[in-house]
Design a protein around this motif. Structure first.
Motif: not given
Lengths: 149, 417
Positions: B126, B142, B145, B151
């Motif tokens: 994360e 993003q 990700r 995450t």
């Protein structure tokens, strides 16, 4: 300040505060979304097109005085026009707000002359044309969101 | 920020006028009116010292760096490399080789994402950011990700624009590998407690990247005291040229990070079979850099270092307090972002006019403000506004600028109210 008064005429402020054809009119068979990522303005334009005629237009969303008034005026003027006429009117309107066309609009489009003041503000031309580009996309049944920036 | 300022009090003594005189652009006019520049958070104006440094580089001391054996190239390289020392001093880093030159804060964050992130993150890991990040501290994560299955977690702020520390702490876990936070919100002006955030993140085993794009122009920075692992900022918000910036990384971290761009000036040897990469910071600086820009950024750092730091901080606090007091008196005006610890930014909306229309009217009066979402759309969503008007200050700003803004807002009311 006089050119500002020209930009923010009473007609524009009236259409901004009380936009016509605001809210999704049913039935409709065309729709498109438009946004101006620079300022966050977002509109959805709905239309009912039958037998080549734009029988109804409505819009929702939020934007500045210029984009909202332009959208409101557009729904009033293009309702009842043929699709072909609507496209042609878009081109004439675009010419006026970009300054490419110098003469005032007439034959039914004279109401749009109130938006001619944006030609002095290049950044605001996108506001004035946002709903129009969006309607064009709706009539052409383009799936992509219209972006002006 | 003092809570005693009012529109009628006199300003504290700080010679903003003398500072202002060093910025040629502030003597120009816009729409026939004296320019009132209130958009320093987007990009600061440049003092003559910076303009001269860039011009003199091109005029008298320009060649490619790190390449030539000739004297001119060596001189240019020396001037260029000297900026690493200035940057190290500005943020109190331990070593010059912890200073990587970039094109700006955005590139610094992307560098960490693409180099450290790709090498150290995997599915389930994360990255924790906050709700008030600039898009440049959202989108790079993003991209990672979507590519790597990490995450992205987002810590919320409250209705004053203050990061909710309990919520932030709850989002930290052994899965958190990186906390990436802004030091000052560009849209709200909130100053985040990055030292405390770093301590909490480290306790959870995560590294910390601080986006100092807004922080460096307004706060004294000590990366060793903060103990952050990475710190990034832009030269152009610090009165330097655009297309310049710095990524600071702790030496042992940079040493183990792979390159993220390939090219010249970042290798020790290249054959078609194998390339040996240079040590940091060169490993991360492929290609010919913005030579004159970086030298200009060094001049900006010198210029800032020459200011009375205490006086500057008090001056900016005064502008914030005075601005908030003046604007609060305007009917229908709501200030967006009312954190107790704020810096140099006042965002606001009027209940009868759209920010874009306000911006046009202000512009017509020579007042330059930013209108829009400030590359922070999640912040706009939090306050349920599409956009705000943002007035932001620099060392050269004055109470006169705020008075000009207030007067121009009166014309907004006449026209649109």
């Amino acid at each position: 300040m006089s050119d500002l008064r020209e930009l923010y005429q009473e007609v524009i402020l009236d259409h901004y505060r009380s936009p016509r054809n605001f809210g999704h009119h049913q039935p409709s068979n065309r729709e498109a979304k438009g946004n101006n990522p620079l300022c966050g303005d977002k509109f959805t334009v709905y239309a009912l097109v039958e037998d080549g005629m734009v029988k109804d237009i409505s819009f929702e969303g939020r934007g500045c005085a210029i984009s909202t008034a332009s959208a409101s005026l557009m729904t009033e003027l293009l309702k009842g026009q043929t699709e072909q006429n609507a496209q042609a009117m878009f081109e004439r309107f675009r010419g006026v707000v970009t300054g490419e066309q110098d003469q005032r609009l007439d034959d039914g489009l004279d109401k749009l002359n109130v938006l001619a003041g944006v030609r002095g503000y290049p950044m605001r031309v996108k506001c004035a044309t946002l709903a129009w580009h969006t309607l064009k996309a709706a009539l052409n049944q383009t799936d992509e969101t219209v972006v002006t920036e | 920020m003092t809570d005693t300022a009012s529109p009628t009090e006199t300003a504290p003594r700080f010679d903003a006028a003398a500072i202002r005189d060093q910025f040629p652009i502030l003597g120009t006019r816009s729409h026939g009116k004296p320019l009132t520049f209130l958009d320093s958070a987007a990009s600061a104006q440049k003092p003559q010292a910076v303009i001269d440094a860039v011009a003199e580089t091109y005029a008298f001391q320009y060649a490619n760096v790190h390449r030539g054996v000739y004297e001119l190239s060596e001189r240019t390289s020396a001037a260029f490399e000297a900026v690493r020392g200035k940057a190290r001093g500005l943020i109190n880093a331990a070593h010059d080789n912890e200073i990587v030159f970039t094109s700006g804060a955005t590139e610094g964050i992307n560098l960490v994402a693409q180099s450290w992130g790709r090498a150290n993150l995997g599915p389930g890991d994360e990255v924790l950011i906050t709700e008030m990040e600039h898009h440049s501290n959202i989108v790079p994560w993003q991209l990672l990700r979507d590519e790597m299955g990490i995450t992205l977690k987002v810590a919320p702020f409250d209705d004053h624009g203050v990061l909710i520390m309990e919520a932030f702490e709850k989002l930290l876990s052994e899965r958190t590998k990186l906390v990436s936070v802004t030091q000052i919100s560009n849209a709200l002006g909130t100053v985040l407690p990055v030292r405390e955030i770093t301590a909490m993140a480290h306790a959870a085993g995560a590294l910390v990247l601080v986006d100092g794009a807004q922080g460096v122009p307004h706060l004294a920075i000590d990366v060793r005291a903060l103990d952050c692992d990475f710190y990034t900022f832009s030269g152009h918000k610090l009165y330097g040229p655009s297309g310049t910036g710095v990524l600071y990384g702790k030496a042992d971290l940079l040493a183990h990070m792979p390159p993220w761009k390939g090219g010249g000036d970042m290798i020790t040897s290249v054959t078609f079979e194998k390339t040996e990469f240079a040590a940091p910071p060169m490993r991360f600086e492929a290609g010919t850099p913005n030579i004159a820009g970086i030298i200009g950024m060094g001049a900006a750092m010198d210029w800032v270092a020459g200011l009375d730091q205490g006086g500057l901080a008090a001056h900016e606090d005064d502008l914030l307090a005075y601005g908030a007091a003046c604007l609060s008196e305007i009917p229908g005006l709501r200030i967006i972002g009312t954190a107790p610890d704020k810096a140099a930014v006042i965002s606001f909306v009027l209940n009868y006019a759209h920010p874009h229309d306000i911006g046009t009217v202000l512009d017509n009066q020579g007042v330059a403000v930013r209108t829009g979402h400030h590359c922070a759309q999640p912040v706009m969503e939090h306050f349920d506004v599409a956009a705000t008007v943002r007035a932001s200050f620099g060392a050269y700003s004055s109470r006169d600028d705020i008075d000009a803004l207030v007067n121009a807002l009166e014309i907004v009311r006449e026209l649109l109210g």
